[in-house]
Design an enzyme around this catalytic site. Sequence first.
Site, PDB file in Angstrom:
ATOM      1  N   ALA A   1       9.153  -2.993   3.916  1.00 20.71           N
ATOM      2  CA  ALA A   1       8.567  -4.435   3.826  1.00 20.71           C
ATOM      3  C   ALA A   1       8.385  -4.714   5.157  1.00 20.71           C
ATOM      4  CB  ALA A   1       9.638  -5.149   3.199  1.00 20.71           C
TER       5      ALA A   1
ATOM      6  N   THR B   1       5.766   2.719  12.745  1.00 22.48           N
ATOM      7  CA  THR B   1       4.625   3.042  13.220  1.00 22.48           C
ATOM      8  C   THR B   1       4.359   3.771  14.431  1.00 22.48           C
ATOM      9  OG1 THR B   1       2.369   1.907  13.593  1.00 22.48           O
ATOM     10  CG2 THR B   1       4.474   0.652  13.950  1.00 22.48           C
ATOM     11  N   ASP B   2       3.223   4.087  14.919  1.00 22.74           N
ATOM     12  CA  ASP B   2       2.917   4.838  16.018  1.00 22.74           C
ATOM     13  C   ASP B   2       2.518   3.968  17.069  1.00 22.74           C
ATOM     14  OD1 ASP B   2       0.336   4.294  14.974  1.00 22.74           O
ATOM     15  OD2 ASP B   2      -0.417   6.253  15.654  1.00 22.74           O
ATOM     16  N   GLU B   3       2.293   2.328  16.646  1.00 22.57           N
ATOM     17  CA  GLU B   3       1.496   1.379  17.564  1.00 22.57           C
ATOM     18  C   GLU B   3       2.764   0.900  18.444  1.00 22.57           C
ATOM     19  OE1 GLU B   3      -0.928  -1.228  15.569  1.00 22.57           O
ATOM     20  OE2 GLU B   3      -1.651   0.041  13.953  1.00 22.57           O
TER      21      GLU B   3
ATOM     22  N   LYS C   1       7.548  -4.180  15.444  1.00 27.95           N
ATOM     23  CA  LYS C   1       7.919  -3.109  14.571  1.00 27.95           C
ATOM     24  C   LYS C   1       8.827  -2.443  15.909  1.00 27.95           C
ATOM     25  CE  LYS C   1       7.113  -1.449  11.382  1.00 27.95           C
ATOM     26  NZ  LYS C   1       7.545  -1.547   9.823  1.00 27.95           N
TER      27      LYS C   1
ATOM     28  N   PHE D   1       0.783  -1.285  -0.007  1.00 29.31           N
ATOM     29  CA  PHE D   1      -0.040   0.258   0.055  1.00 29.31           C
ATOM     30  C   PHE D   1       0.679   1.387  -0.125  1.00 29.31           C
ATOM     31  CE2 PHE D   1      -2.164   2.781   3.269  1.00 29.31           C
ATOM     32  CZ  PHE D   1      -2.848   3.644   2.437  1.00 29.31           C
TER      33      PHE D   1
ATOM     34  N   TYR E   1       2.303  -7.357  16.185  1.00 28.81           N
ATOM     35  CA  TYR E   1       2.624  -6.498  15.174  1.00 28.81           C
ATOM     36  C   TYR E   1       3.453  -5.430  15.712  1.00 28.81           C
ATOM     37  CZ  TYR E   1       2.538  -2.529  11.925  1.00 28.81           C
ATOM     38  OH  TYR E   1       2.658  -1.368  11.294  1.00 28.81           O
TER      39      TYR E   1
ATOM     40  N   ASN F   1      -2.168   5.838  11.301  1.00 24.02           N
ATOM     41  CA  ASN F   1      -2.862   5.143  10.556  1.00 24.02           C
ATOM     42  C   ASN F   1      -3.097   5.819   9.182  1.00 24.02           C
ATOM     43  OD1 ASN F   1      -3.805   3.938  13.126  1.00 24.02           O
ATOM     44  ND2 ASN F   1      -4.832   2.647  11.907  1.00 24.02           N
TER      45      ASN F   1
HETATM   46  P1  NAD Z   1       1.229  -3.567   2.990  1.00 25.31           P
HETATM   47  O1  NAD Z   1       1.169  -4.887   4.111  1.00 25.31           O
HETATM   48  O2  NAD Z   1       0.180  -2.899   2.419  1.00 25.31           O
HETATM   49  O3  NAD Z   1       2.772  -3.870   2.237  1.00 25.31           O
HETATM   50  C1  NAD Z   1       3.855  -4.429   2.653  1.00 25.31           C
HETATM   51  C2  NAD Z   1       4.665  -5.082   1.494  1.00 25.31           C
HETATM   52  O4  NAD Z   1       5.783  -5.598   2.122  1.00 25.31           O
HETATM   53  C3  NAD Z   1       3.909  -5.870   0.675  1.00 25.31           C
HETATM   54  O5  NAD Z   1       4.071  -5.476  -0.812  1.00 25.31           O
HETATM   55  C4  NAD Z   1       4.496  -7.319   0.940  1.00 25.31           C
HETATM   56  O6  NAD Z   1       4.572  -7.917  -0.336  1.00 25.31           O
HETATM   57  C5  NAD Z   1       6.028  -6.693   1.272  1.00 25.31           C
HETATM   58  N1  NAD Z   1       6.747  -7.618   2.017  1.00 25.31           N
HETATM   59  C6  NAD Z   1       6.509  -8.390   3.014  1.00 25.31           C
HETATM   60  N2  NAD Z   1       7.334  -9.081   3.684  1.00 25.31           N
HETATM   61  C7  NAD Z   1       8.266  -8.979   2.824  1.00 25.31           C
HETATM   62  C8  NAD Z   1       9.699  -9.563   2.759  1.00 25.31           C
HETATM   63  N3  NAD Z   1      10.333 -10.351   3.760  1.00 25.31           N
HETATM   64  N4  NAD Z   1      10.675  -9.048   2.021  1.00 25.31           N
HETATM   65  C9  NAD Z   1      10.114  -8.166   1.086  1.00 25.31           C
HETATM   66  N5  NAD Z   1       8.815  -7.622   1.034  1.00 25.31           N
HETATM   67  C10 NAD Z   1       8.156  -7.990   1.816  1.00 25.31           C
HETATM   68  O7  NAD Z   1       1.770  -2.567   4.340  1.00 25.31           O
HETATM   69  P2  NAD Z   1       1.783  -1.129   4.448  1.00 25.31           P
HETATM   70  O8  NAD Z   1       0.651  -0.716   4.982  1.00 25.31           O
HETATM   71  O9  NAD Z   1       2.105  -0.583   2.795  1.00 25.31           O
HETATM   72  O10 NAD Z   1       3.190  -0.503   5.298  1.00 25.31           O
HETATM   73  C11 NAD Z   1       4.255  -0.548   4.821  1.00 25.31           C
HETATM   74  C12 NAD Z   1       5.120   0.221   6.265  1.00 25.31           C
HETATM   75  O11 NAD Z   1       4.675   1.002   6.811  1.00 25.31           O
HETATM   76  C13 NAD Z   1       4.923  -1.469   7.119  1.00 25.31           C
HETATM   77  O12 NAD Z   1       6.540  -1.246   7.550  1.00 25.31           O
HETATM   78  C14 NAD Z   1       4.405  -0.728   8.257  1.00 25.31           C
HETATM   79  O13 NAD Z   1       4.543  -1.169   9.269  1.00 25.31           O
HETATM   80  C15 NAD Z   1       4.360   0.780   8.056  1.00 25.31           C
HETATM   81  N6  NAD Z   1       3.181   1.602   8.436  1.00 25.31           N
HETATM   82  C16 NAD Z   1       1.891   1.243   8.117  1.00 25.31           C
HETATM   83  C17 NAD Z   1       1.123   2.159   8.499  1.00 25.31           C
HETATM   84  C18 NAD Z   1      -0.640   1.920   7.850  1.00 25.31           C
HETATM   85  O14 NAD Z   1      -1.471   2.620   8.181  1.00 25.31           O
HETATM   86  N7  NAD Z   1      -0.480   1.106   6.724  1.00 25.31           N
HETATM   87  C19 NAD Z   1       1.099   3.236   9.243  1.00 25.31           C
HETATM   88  C20 NAD Z   1       2.385   3.428   9.972  1.00 25.31           C
HETATM   89  C21 NAD Z   1       3.506   2.628   9.517  1.00 25.31           C
HETATM   90  P1  TYD Z   2      -6.688  -1.471  11.069  1.00 28.64           P
HETATM   91  O1  TYD Z   2      -7.023  -0.665   9.819  1.00 28.64           O
HETATM   92  O2  TYD Z   2      -6.332  -2.708  11.209  1.00 28.64           O
HETATM   93  O3  TYD Z   2      -5.326  -0.621  11.620  1.00 28.64           O
HETATM   94  P2  TYD Z   2      -4.801  -0.652  13.093  1.00 28.64           P
HETATM   95  O4  TYD Z   2      -5.483  -1.618  13.983  1.00 28.64           O
HETATM   96  O5  TYD Z   2      -3.319  -0.984  12.934  1.00 28.64           O
HETATM   97  O6  TYD Z   2      -4.896   0.556  13.858  1.00 28.64           O
HETATM   98  O7  TYD Z   2      -7.954  -1.001  12.105  1.00 28.64           O
HETATM   99  C1  TYD Z   2      -8.042   0.241  12.402  1.00 28.64           C
HETATM  100  C2  TYD Z   2      -9.086   0.330  13.555  1.00 28.64           C
HETATM  101  O8  TYD Z   2     -10.425  -0.099  12.816  1.00 28.64           O
HETATM  102  C3  TYD Z   2      -8.689  -0.350  14.726  1.00 28.64           C
HETATM  103  O9  TYD Z   2      -9.236   0.047  16.044  1.00 28.64           O
HETATM  104  C4  TYD Z   2      -9.574  -1.792  14.402  1.00 28.64           C
HETATM  105  C5  TYD Z   2     -10.790  -1.313  13.996  1.00 28.64           C
HETATM  106  N1  TYD Z   2     -11.428  -2.265  13.007  1.00 28.64           N
HETATM  107  C6  TYD Z   2     -12.566  -2.639  13.339  1.00 28.64           C
HETATM  108  O10 TYD Z   2     -13.345  -2.163  13.981  1.00 28.64           O
HETATM  109  N2  TYD Z   2     -13.221  -3.486  12.302  1.00 28.64           N
HETATM  110  C7  TYD Z   2     -12.453  -3.960  11.518  1.00 28.64           C
HETATM  111  O11 TYD Z   2     -12.966  -5.164  10.672  1.00 28.64           O
HETATM  112  C8  TYD Z   2     -11.149  -3.904  11.144  1.00 28.64           C
HETATM  113  C9  TYD Z   2     -10.288  -4.629  10.048  1.00 28.64           C
HETATM  114  C10 TYD Z   2     -10.573  -2.719  11.947  1.00 28.64           C
END
Ligand code: NAD
Ligand code: TYD
Length: 364
Positions: free
Chosen positions: A84, A136-138, A166, A14, A162, A191
């Site tokens: 990744a 992440t902030d988590e 991280k 993503f 998770y 997020n």
């Molecule tokens: P995502 O799950 O959409 O994408 C992760 C990507 O990493 C995928 O394309 C997957 O194929 C690849 N991948 C997984 N394992 C791998 C490996 N061993 N080697 C190479 N590639 C691998 O995740 P995202 O939401 O795009 O998040 C990207 C990064 O940002 C993550 O590190 C996540 O912790 C961090 N992050 C995400 C959010 C969010 O809200 N989505 C917020 C803060 C930080």
């Molecule tokens: P998520 O997108 O999984 O992100 P994160 O847990 O990493 O913050 O979820 C965002 C919030 O939405 C989290 O509080 C969990 C909640 N949630 C639901 O209530 N229902 C759902 O089906 C999902 C996927 C998440």
Amino acid sequence: MQMPTWLVTGGAGFIGSNFVRSARREGLARIVNLDKLTYAGHPENLEELGGDGDHVFVRGDIGDAALVDALLREHQPAAIVNFAAESHVDRSILGPAEFIQTNVVGTQVLLQCALRYWKELEPRRAQAFRVLHVSTDEVYGTLGANDAPFTEDSQYRPNSPYAASKAAADHLVRAYSQTFSLPVLTTNCSNNYGPYQHPEKLIPLMIGNGTAGRPLPVYGDGLQIRDWLYVQDHCEALCRVLERGVPGETYNIGGDCERTNLDIISSLCRLLDAAHPQSAPHARLITHVSDRPGHDRRYAIDASKIKRELGWQPRTAFGEGLARTLDWYEAHAGWVAAVAGGAHQRWIETNYGGRSPAVERGGR
Ligand code: NAD
Ligand code: TYD
């Protein structure tokens, strides 16, 4: 000046694919994109780059040292940006092992390869080299309603597998800075939402279910708070950190946008009502289900450091970003069908099949 090369890992997911597309669109760098293509990574996310000779896709694992060493030697990047990861909290509860493998072991392997490569660079290039680790902030755990938002100095208190994986990765990144002086940067972001987010995450899941007239599963009371940031704003922050961040520093990134999950879902229902009045009100689909174990109650980010020191600001208002996101999903039904195939359906059964309906509130 010659365009630099960046090794981006996880660039078919993503945030990574949004980052790669905008870096290429703006001609910021030539990109070598290393991605394992797990269930979360999709070549469809990179279709826009078909025919772009300055985007090189390599399917592989960040934990494969020989492969990473070879890519660094061949492409001589000026930076590594590490997206990744296994990224879904609910999956980490049902199966934590893969999170340790990629997020912890994989990150350490990547750091070790980066260190070997960096040590061999001639001084001018070594000085400019950066490893940006996207986190992440988590890692900071959960906040009470009246607590101040997380700063870069907040204590690490991860609550899910998770978040713990991280946090471990962030500690390794710090250790490579302190011990080996590797020029690393860490960002801890709230997020994200926007185009290309996997349909298992809150906002795209609710869009898909709402459009199809399926229940909208709210964990517990739905009053958990997250701080939402439009993905493009996150990508801009990362570019700013790469360009101007001080090695060894961490930067919190957030949208100044705290919302309860019910707020988010209700806003989406209103947008769906406007787009599909024949199925209104979509809020009737809201269904409370049993809560996520260890569910963090509130996240909030104090992003004043990156604003003050690097001049970054979130630009997308939440209402605008959400409407844009809904439009994107409605216009990309083919993408959704491609990424939400059999494996996604099995995940839906695994994660939601065992959840009992909880307190019925809202919408009925
Ligand atoms: P995502 O799950 O959409 O994408 C992760 C990507 O990493 C995928 O394309 C997957 O194929 C690849 N991948 C997984 N394992 C791998 C490996 N061993 N080697 C190479 N590639 C691998 O995740 P995202 O939401 O795009 O998040 C990207 C990064 O940002 C993550 O590190 C996540 O912790 C961090 N992050 C995400 C959010 C969010 O809200 N989505 C917020 C803060 C930080
Ligand atoms: P998520 O997108 O999984 O992100 P994160 O847990 O990493 O913050 O979820 C965002 C919030 O939405 C989290 O509080 C969990 C909640 N949630 C639901 O209530 N229902 C759902 O089906 C999902 C996927 C998440």
